[in-house]
Design an enzyme around this catalytic site. Structure first.
Site, short mmCIF file in Angstrom:
data_model
loop_
_atom_site.label_atom_id
_atom_site.label_comp_id
_atom_site.label_asym_id
_atom_site.label_seq_id
_atom_site.Cartn_x
_atom_site.Cartn_y
_atom_site.Cartn_z
N LYS A 136 7.11 -1.69 1.40
CA LYS A 136 8.19 -0.96 2.03
C LYS A 136 9.06 -1.86 2.90
CE LYS A 136 5.01 2.89 2.76
NZ LYS A 136 4.30 3.62 3.84
N GLY A 137 8.49 -2.98 3.32
CA GLY A 137 9.10 -3.78 4.37
C GLY A 137 10.55 -4.20 4.17
N ASP A 169 10.73 -8.78 2.91
CA ASP A 169 11.05 -8.84 4.34
C ASP A 169 10.64 -10.17 4.94
OD1 ASP A 169 8.34 -8.26 3.99
OD2 ASP A 169 8.27 -6.65 5.47
N ASP A 195 4.90 -14.99 4.72
CA ASP A 195 3.90 -15.35 5.72
C ASP A 195 2.92 -16.33 5.06
OD1 ASP A 195 2.28 -15.27 8.00
OD2 ASP A 195 1.38 -13.35 7.51
N PHE A 218 3.79 -12.05 15.46
CA PHE A 218 3.84 -10.84 14.66
C PHE A 218 5.11 -10.09 15.00
CE2 PHE A 218 2.89 -6.65 13.08
CZ PHE A 218 2.34 -6.97 11.84
N ASP A 248 6.75 -3.33 9.93
CA ASP A 248 5.92 -2.38 10.67
C ASP A 248 4.72 -3.03 11.34
OD1 ASP A 248 4.58 -2.97 8.14
OD2 ASP A 248 3.18 -1.39 8.71
P1 IMP Z 1 2.07 -12.79 2.86
O1 IMP Z 1 1.50 -12.24 1.58
O2 IMP Z 1 1.01 -13.23 3.81
O3 IMP Z 1 3.16 -13.82 2.67
O4 IMP Z 1 2.66 -11.56 3.63
C1 IMP Z 1 3.71 -10.89 3.24
C2 IMP Z 1 3.66 -9.47 3.74
O5 IMP Z 1 2.87 -9.32 4.91
C3 IMP Z 1 5.04 -9.07 4.11
O6 IMP Z 1 5.70 -8.49 3.03
C4 IMP Z 1 4.79 -8.08 5.24
O7 IMP Z 1 4.63 -6.80 4.71
C5 IMP Z 1 3.50 -8.49 5.87
N1 IMP Z 1 3.73 -9.26 7.12
C6 IMP Z 1 3.52 -10.58 7.31
N2 IMP Z 1 3.82 -10.95 8.57
C7 IMP Z 1 4.25 -9.82 9.18
C8 IMP Z 1 4.73 -9.55 10.51
O8 IMP Z 1 4.85 -10.41 11.39
N3 IMP Z 1 5.07 -8.25 10.76
C9 IMP Z 1 4.97 -7.26 9.84
N4 IMP Z 1 4.54 -7.47 8.59
C10 IMP Z 1 4.17 -8.74 8.26
MG MG Z 2 5.81 -6.13 3.10
#
Ligand code: IMP
Ligand code: MG
Length: 173
Positions: A40-41, A97, A100, A149, A156
């Site tokens: 959803k982000g 969004d 990470d 964060f 969210d």
């Molecule tokens: P990754 O798979 O670790 O790269 O994370 C990606 C997903 O984790 C993003 O699409 C977000 O939904 C969530 N995410 C990562 N960091 C944050 C944050 O700081 N705030 C909120 N959601 C996050």
């Molecule tokens: Mg996301």
């Protein structure tokens, strides 16, 4: 929760305008674009960005979630909804969004690449470069941020705060 503003409405707006220019100018000019947004982000970011894309485009959504304990990802990425179109030989722009650890975009780009798009590029509003656990970089990046964060503008914490119009970082839970 204690939060502090990280990126203002105006900064977001200006950066999205620049990003849209980059995309409009360099992404296989004038050819139609299939935009895939990750739910959803990215819903607010994508809504603002796509309105500045000046060519024929088609918009689709994939629902992905990586289980988030508190503010840490598990690394296990689930799809609950897939796209129902053929992307063979299409120009794809995948929007999320935040980048990470990279697990999400790595998994989804691998999965989409198997369907032989002509080009697949990714665009993220935020990039926590220092947090990467897999080898993945995005083609278009709004802002590089520190390891904090963040919430707001679609992002969210436990499904809350997506409606905040600017981006905040969480100081204390
Ligand atoms: P990754 O798979 O670790 O790269 O994370 C990606 C997903 O984790 C993003 O699409 C977000 O939904 C969530 N995410 C990562 N960091 C944050 C944050 O700081 N705030 C909120 N959601 C996050
Ligand atoms: Mg996301």
């Amino acid at each position: 929760m204690e939060k502090e503003k990280l990126i203002s409405k105006k900064e977001i707006k200006n950066r999205i305008k620049e990003l849209s220019k980059e995309i409009n100018d360099s992404f296989i000019k004038n050819e139609e674009l299939v935009i895939i947004c990750l739910l959803k982000g990215s819903f607010i970011f994508a809504a603002d960005l796509v309105r500045l894309i000046n060519r024929r485009c088609f918009i689709h959504f994939i629902k992905a979630s990586s289980y988030y304990g508190n503010t840490e990802t598990s690394g296990i990425v689930n799809f609950s909804e897939d796209i129902d179109i053929d992307i063979n030989n299409k120009n794809i722009l995948l929007i999320d969004d935040i980048l990470d650890t990279g697990f999400t975009l790595k998994k989804i780009t691998d999965f989409l690449n198997k369907r032989n798009p002509k080009i697949l590029k990714t665009c993220v509003l935020l990039d926590k470069k220092g947090r990467r656990k897999v080898d993945f970089e995005s083609d278009y990046i709004g802002f590089v941020i520190d390891d904090v964060f963040v919430i707001g503008y679609g992002l969210d914490f436990d499904e809350e705060y997506r409606n905040l119009p600017e981006i905040y970082y969480v100081k204390e839970l």
